[in-house]
Design an enzyme around this catalytic site. Structure first.
Site, short mmCIF file in Angstrom:
data_model
loop_
_atom_site.label_atom_id
_atom_site.label_comp_id
_atom_site.label_asym_id
_atom_site.label_seq_id
_atom_site.Cartn_x
_atom_site.Cartn_y
_atom_site.Cartn_z
CG ASP A 71 -1.67 -1.28 1.43
OD1 ASP A 71 -2.07 -1.89 0.43
OD2 ASP A 71 -1.86 -1.69 2.60
CD GLU A 248 -8.84 -2.98 -0.87
OE1 GLU A 248 -9.56 -3.15 0.14
OE2 GLU A 248 -7.82 -3.69 -1.10
#
Length: 505
Positions: A71, A248
């Site tokens: 991420d 997401e």
């Protein structure tokens, strides 16, 4: 707060079947990648238009940038530093590193700027931190669970007033409140036309998905939202619902009056991929009709390059400010034992983001590990690039199958200070001449192949800012284009020198 929820991803517009790519969709060596590239060729979801694509000098980075960092979010600040934060495999802290170059982040010292609570809220699953500089203060957005309920994931914000965010104290500004007290994560922020927005992922009551993507204006403080909340993405396509029904990790890039919002879809294994929305920067961004959703993923796993599950991206810029850079994580293997969330080996990677002639981004494919590839633009045909098609090397404009026009410039197979050009989407295939015509072919290990695939890199014959490639085994002959194809030929006239000169992008 007032609440208006909308969907922008109705089934209308969904396509079925592989379709035809036409002349621009290269047939190529049989590979799993062929099907992937057909998807990528139409993934922009908008018609091609006239006009030159964005040209910028080549960049060179070496992947992966950071092992076991998922991420990733890289922010380039006005102080001359790049700042990198990412999820650590232990899910227990927030780390930060900085360097004056992107590659420098690979070896930069890493500082833990915050650790999880030992009890209660913000005590588990510390995920997906992002760092932003807003109103002369640093903010880190992140997601966290509770020690007594690790899946009660919510979004939180830290603040630091120090000029250097690796120092000073971080103040917990608490939870970002949204319309529902449900699973929420991946907060990101951007400003458009003087308005700051927050975009995030959340599970909405009444919708049977793991998470959708939302958008709202920021309030007076950058840990608050206000007014209308708009639902941008509900995962419905097959590629959004593999393993889990997930949308997401939203991230926004803006260029030439348009906004592009990427998001990650499906389970966090090899199915993980990027989808994209687009909107005009002058539109009401809280109106769902302002956004157009691409029916196909824009960035997916590549068996050819050995990269799997690319996603949860961010965007930054090159050191000279001229190239957009895609930042993302993936794994270099497909099969995972057990829950992917327990696999620690997602790596931070970077590669240049290119732009189609119609102004849409072209993500290409996750490039191989090692040095990033380049494109070679023709000096005299200024919108055309060297690419391969049915093995044959040629120059063409509007190469939407981007990887067909990307090559790694590596040490020459024949040695002696030469260089060789390795195909990006077919590693192990090199540009070589056979009968003075150029094609890509698999390295067979022979001395003949090594010589035919090796070139002396020279200053551009028509422009010293470019380059020309002189044959290693036929000195005086250069790679040049003629009638759209590449040949190895002697050059003498100004036109021939121009056709043998290329610029790296």
């Amino acid at each position: 707060m007032p609440l208006r929820l909308h969907r922008t991803d109705a089934a209308a517009g969904r396509v079925s079947g592989p379709g035809r790519t036409g002349r621009g969709g290269a047939r190529r060596p049989r590979s799993v990648l062929a099907a992937v590239l057909v998807v990528l060729a139409v993934s922009a979801g908008l018609p091609m238009g006239a006009g030159p694509a964005h040209a910028a000098p080549a960049v060179s980075y070496t992947n992966p940038l950071a092992n076991q960092r998922a991420d990733p979010h890289i922010f380039r600040h006005t102080d001359g530093y790049y700042y990198l934060t990412a999820t650590v495999p232990q899910y227990d802290r927030i780390v930060l590193r900085r360097a004056t170059t992107l590659q420098g982040l690979a070896t930069a010292a890493e500082t833990t700027i915050w650790s999880r609570h030992t009890s209660g809220e913000m005590g588990a699953h510390i995920w997906a931190p992002e760092i932003h500089f807003i109103n002369n203060r640093w903010y880190v957005y992140f997601a966290a669970g509770r020690t007594d309920d690790v899946w009660r994931i919510r979004m939180y914000v830290l603040e630091n007033a120090n000029a250097n965010p690796l120092t000073g104290s971080w103040t917990e500004r608490g939870r970002i409140t949204t319309p529902w007290d449900t699973f929420s994560l991946d907060a990101s922020t951007f400003a458009a036309n003087g308005v700051r927005y927050l975009t995030w992922a959340q599970q909405e009551p009444g919708i049977s998905t793991n998470s959708n993507v939302y958008l709202a204006r920021m309030g007076a403080n950058p840990w608050q939202i206000t007014g209308t909340v708009t639902r941008l993405v509900v995962p419905t396509y097959d590629w959004e619902t593999r393993g889990y029904r997930v949308a997401e990790g939203p991230a926004v890039i803006q260029r030439n009056g348009r906004l592009f919002l990427t998001y990650s879809a499906s389970a966090t294994d090899a199915n993980y991929c990027l989808g994209m929305l687009s909107a005009s920067a002058t539109a009401n961004l809280l109106d769902p009709a302002a956004w157009s959703k691409s029916p196909n993923p824009v960035f997916t796993s590549s068996a050819a390059t050995g990269q799997y599950g690319p996603g949860h991206n961010s965007f930054t810029v090159s050191e000279d400010g001229q190239s957009d850079i895609l930042v993302y994580h993936d794994r270099n293997y497909r099969d995972i034992s057990g829950d992917p969330l327990n696999d620690p080996n997602r790596r931070t990677r970077v590669q240049k983001l290119y732009w189609n002639a119609d102004g849409t981004p072209n993500f290409g494919i996750p490039v191989p590990d090692g040095v990033t590839p380049v494109r070679l633009r023709s000096h005299d045909l200024t919108t055309s690039y060297i690419r391969h098609y049915d093995y044959r090397a040629r120059v063409e404009p509007n190469v939407t199958n981007l990887a067909d026009s990307q090559f790694r410039i590596v040490s020459g197979l024949a040695g002696g200070g030469t260089v060789s050009l390795e195909s990006t989407n077919f590693p192990g295939y090199y540009l070589r001449h056979y009968g003075f015509a150029l094609s890509i072919a698999r390295n067979d290990g022979s001395s003949v192949f090594s010589s035919d695939a090796s070139f002396q890199r020279r200053s551009g014959l028509a422009d010293s800012a470019g380059l020309s490639l002189e044959s290693q085994n036929y000195p005086g002959r250069y790679v040049r284009h003629r009638d759209g194809l590449l040949y190895l030929e002697a050059v003498s006239s100004s036109g021939e020198r121009a056709s043998a000169t290329f610029h790296l992008e």
